[in-house]
Design a protein around this motif. Structure first.
Motif, PDB file in Angstrom:
ATOM      1  N   SER A  64       0.830  -1.206   0.000  1.00  0.00           N
ATOM      2  CA  SER A  64       0.000   0.000   0.000  1.00  0.00           C
ATOM      3  C   SER A  64       0.866   1.259   0.000  1.00  0.00           C
ATOM      4  O   SER A  64       2.054   1.224   0.304  1.00  0.00           O
ATOM      5  CB  SER A  64      -0.924   0.020   1.222  1.00  0.00           C
ATOM      6  N   ILE A  65       0.232   2.371  -0.359  1.00  0.00           N
ATOM      7  CA  ILE A  65       0.885   3.675  -0.326  1.00  0.00           C
ATOM      8  C   ILE A  65       0.134   4.540   0.671  1.00  0.00           C
ATOM      9  O   ILE A  65      -1.068   4.766   0.526  1.00  0.00           O
ATOM     10  CB  ILE A  65       0.898   4.328  -1.712  1.00  0.00           C
ATOM     11  N   GLN A  66       0.826   5.001   1.694  1.00  0.00           N
ATOM     12  CA  GLN A  66       0.190   5.730   2.781  1.00  0.00           C
ATOM     13  C   GLN A  66       0.883   7.068   2.991  1.00  0.00           C
ATOM     14  O   GLN A  66       2.110   7.169   2.901  1.00  0.00           O
ATOM     15  CB  GLN A  66       0.272   4.913   4.075  1.00  0.00           C
ATOM     16  N   LEU A  67       0.077   8.089   3.266  1.00  0.00           N
ATOM     17  CA  LEU A  67       0.614   9.401   3.614  1.00  0.00           C
ATOM     18  C   LEU A  67       0.466   9.616   5.108  1.00  0.00           C
ATOM     19  O   LEU A  67      -0.561   9.255   5.704  1.00  0.00           O
ATOM     20  CB  LEU A  67      -0.134  10.518   2.886  1.00  0.00           C
ATOM     21  N   LEU A  68       1.486  10.203   5.715  1.00  0.00           N
ATOM     22  CA  LEU A  68       1.426  10.618   7.109  1.00  0.00           C
ATOM     23  C   LEU A  68       1.478  12.133   7.120  1.00  0.00           C
ATOM     24  O   LEU A  68       2.485  12.737   6.739  1.00  0.00           O
ATOM     25  CB  LEU A  68       2.601  10.031   7.902  1.00  0.00           C
ATOM     26  N   MET A  69       0.353  12.746   7.526  1.00  0.00           N
ATOM     27  CA  MET A  69       0.231  14.196   7.473  1.00  0.00           C
ATOM     28  C   MET A  69      -0.004  14.764   8.865  1.00  0.00           C
ATOM     29  O   MET A  69      -0.303  14.035   9.809  1.00  0.00           O
ATOM     30  CB  MET A  69      -0.907  14.603   6.531  1.00  0.00           C
ATOM     31  N   GLY A  70       0.124  16.081   8.966  1.00  0.00           N
ATOM     32  CA  GLY A  70      -0.087  16.760  10.231  1.00  0.00           C
ATOM     33  C   GLY A  70       0.655  18.071  10.238  1.00  0.00           C
ATOM     34  O   GLY A  70       1.548  18.298   9.407  1.00  0.00           O
ATOM     35  N   PRO A  71       0.337  18.960  11.177  1.00  0.00           N
ATOM     36  CA  PRO A  71       1.007  20.264  11.233  1.00  0.00           C
ATOM     37  C   PRO A  71       2.471  20.135  11.635  1.00  0.00           C
ATOM     38  O   PRO A  71       2.905  19.097  12.145  1.00  0.00           O
ATOM     39  CB  PRO A  71       0.204  21.025  12.296  1.00  0.00           C
ATOM     40  N   SER A  72       3.227  21.196  11.411  1.00  0.00           N
ATOM     41  CA  SER A  72       4.627  21.216  11.827  1.00  0.00           C
ATOM     42  C   SER A  72       4.713  20.998  13.334  1.00  0.00           C
ATOM     43  O   SER A  72       3.914  21.550  14.098  1.00  0.00           O
ATOM     44  CB  SER A  72       5.266  22.563  11.461  1.00  0.00           C
ATOM     45  N   GLY A  73       5.662  20.170  13.764  1.00  0.00           N
ATOM     46  CA  GLY A  73       5.829  19.893  15.176  1.00  0.00           C
ATOM     47  C   GLY A  73       4.923  18.814  15.715  1.00  0.00           C
ATOM     48  O   GLY A  73       4.907  18.545  16.924  1.00  0.00           O
ATOM     49  N   LEU A 246      -1.473  12.950  12.067  1.00  0.00           N
ATOM     50  CA  LEU A 246      -0.807  13.020  13.377  1.00  0.00           C
ATOM     51  C   LEU A 246      -0.927  14.438  13.909  1.00  0.00           C
ATOM     52  O   LEU A 246      -0.645  15.406  13.198  1.00  0.00           O
ATOM     53  CB  LEU A 246       0.671  12.636  13.215  1.00  0.00           C
ATOM     54  N   GLU A 247      -1.358  14.542  15.142  1.00  0.00           N
ATOM     55  CA  GLU A 247      -1.472  15.872  15.783  1.00  0.00           C
ATOM     56  C   GLU A 247      -1.083  15.743  17.238  1.00  0.00           C
ATOM     57  O   GLU A 247      -1.564  14.855  17.961  1.00  0.00           O
ATOM     58  CB  GLU A 247      -2.900  16.399  15.654  1.00  0.00           C
ATOM     59  N   ASP A 248      -0.178  16.618  17.673  1.00  0.00           N
ATOM     60  CA  ASP A 248       0.310  16.612  19.064  1.00  0.00           C
ATOM     61  C   ASP A 248       0.811  15.238  19.480  1.00  0.00           C
ATOM     62  O   ASP A 248       0.576  14.788  20.606  1.00  0.00           O
ATOM     63  CB  ASP A 248      -0.791  17.084  20.017  1.00  0.00           C
ATOM     64  N   GLY A 249       1.464  14.554  18.553  1.00  0.00           N
ATOM     65  CA  GLY A 249       2.075  13.272  18.870  1.00  0.00           C
ATOM     66  C   GLY A 249       1.114  12.087  18.921  1.00  0.00           C
ATOM     67  O   GLY A 249       1.492  10.999  19.331  1.00  0.00           O
ATOM     68  N   ARG A 250      -0.122  12.301  18.483  1.00  0.00           N
ATOM     69  CA  ARG A 250      -1.120  11.232  18.514  1.00  0.00           C
ATOM     70  C   ARG A 250      -1.758  11.060  17.153  1.00  0.00           C
ATOM     71  O   ARG A 250      -2.015  12.045  16.442  1.00  0.00           O
ATOM     72  CB  ARG A 250      -2.226  11.529  19.536  1.00  0.00           C
ATOM     73  N   LEU A 251      -2.035   9.807  16.772  1.00  0.00           N
ATOM     74  CA  LEU A 251      -2.749   9.549  15.523  1.00  0.00           C
ATOM     75  C   LEU A 251      -4.235   9.832  15.724  1.00  0.00           C
ATOM     76  O   LEU A 251      -4.833   9.366  16.684  1.00  0.00           O
ATOM     77  CB  LEU A 251      -2.561   8.081  15.100  1.00  0.00           C
ATOM     78  N   LYS A 252      -4.795  10.612  14.807  1.00  0.00           N
ATOM     79  CA  LYS A 252      -6.220  10.965  14.895  1.00  0.00           C
ATOM     80  C   LYS A 252      -7.034  10.046  13.997  1.00  0.00           C
ATOM     81  O   LYS A 252      -6.630   9.774  12.886  1.00  0.00           O
ATOM     82  CB  LYS A 252      -6.405  12.421  14.493  1.00  0.00           C
TER      83      LYS A 252
END
Length: 252
Positions: A64-73, A246-252
């Motif tokens: 599969s092809i997966q993207l991991l996205m989220g804000p900087s930091g 990913l947000e604040d170190g957690r997967l949403k």
């Protein structure tokens, strides 16, 4: 994905020789290429502690092809570095291709990464004094493929990314998109089952960025590779089988 993007990506892809594909198994023997359980990452000590990742549970199917996205930091690069075996998590486990890399010694992990993971960097990371062909040959030599076999495979990979005519060019004589295509070819050298990319379109304009991601997607699907791309670029979401956030170190 626009018609022009599709045409550009498909026109760049040249199938590798049959002997190249026959020499390597195209699909891993496990259904989950990447799996994590309770991964935590904490930096610092005492009052200075910072929790970068919290309880990351993740399963990525093979092929599969997966993207991991989220804000900087948000912890995207930290998580990618843990999944690639570059960083050791503070807690939890990581399994790649059915093997728990968090239980490996440093030497075992280094060898595992070399044989099983192709990495694509934001800044290309090509050796400036080496030609496009030599950059790929060097990656192959590190994997034990040398001489005529390395030259043949490197040329085949450059043809596959549409740069066969640029084999003798130094990186300074290539555009940003061309450099990233060389980096993709290098990541595919030796046919590793896992491809990981850290912001691969950040240094590219919109057209070049989408074209190289389409190309990576096409090549990976043809060869049964598993691809994880860390990005903040929403323009490439359409190439993914799934988008992880990913947000604040957690997967949403």
């Amino acid at each position: 994905m626009t018609v022009s993007h599709l045409n550009l990506a498909s026109s760049l892809v040249v199938p590798l020789p049959s002997q190249y594909l026959a020499e390597r198994e195209l699909t891993p023997a496990v259904s989950e290429a990447i799996a994590t359980r309770g991964v935590e990452m904490v930096y610092g000590e005492g009052a200075e502690q910072f929790q970068a990742l919290s309880n990351i549970n993740l399963e990525i199917p093979a092929g599969s092809i997966q993207l991991l996205m989220g804000p900087s930091g948000s912890g995207k690069t930290t998580l990618l570095s843990i999944l690639a075996g570059i960083l050791t998590p503070s807690g939890g486990s990581v399994r790649l291709l059915g093997q728990e890399i968090t239980a490996m010694s440093r030497s075992q992990l280094s060898q595992f990464r070399l044989q099983n993971i192709g990495f694509i960097f934001q800044g290309f990371n090509l050796f400036p004094a080496l030609t496009a062909l030599e950059n790929i040959e060097l990656a192959l030599e590190m994997k034990g493929i040398r001489g005529k076999a390395a030259r043949h495979e490197a040329l085949s990979l450059l043809e596959a990314v549409g740069l066969g005519s640029r084999a003798k060019n130094l990186p300074k004589n290539l555009s940003g998109g061309q450099k990233q295509r060389v980096a993709i070819a290098r990541a595919l050298a030796g046919n590793p089952p896992l491809i990981m990319a850290d912001e691969p379109t950040a240094a590219l304009d919109s057209t070049s960025g989408h074209a190289v991601i389409d190309l990576l997607s096409t090549l990976a699907k043809e060869r049964g590779r598993t691809v994880l791309i860390v990005t903040h670029d929403p323009r490439i979401m359409d190439v993914a089988d799934r988008v992880l956030y990913l947000e604040d170190g957690r997967l949403k």
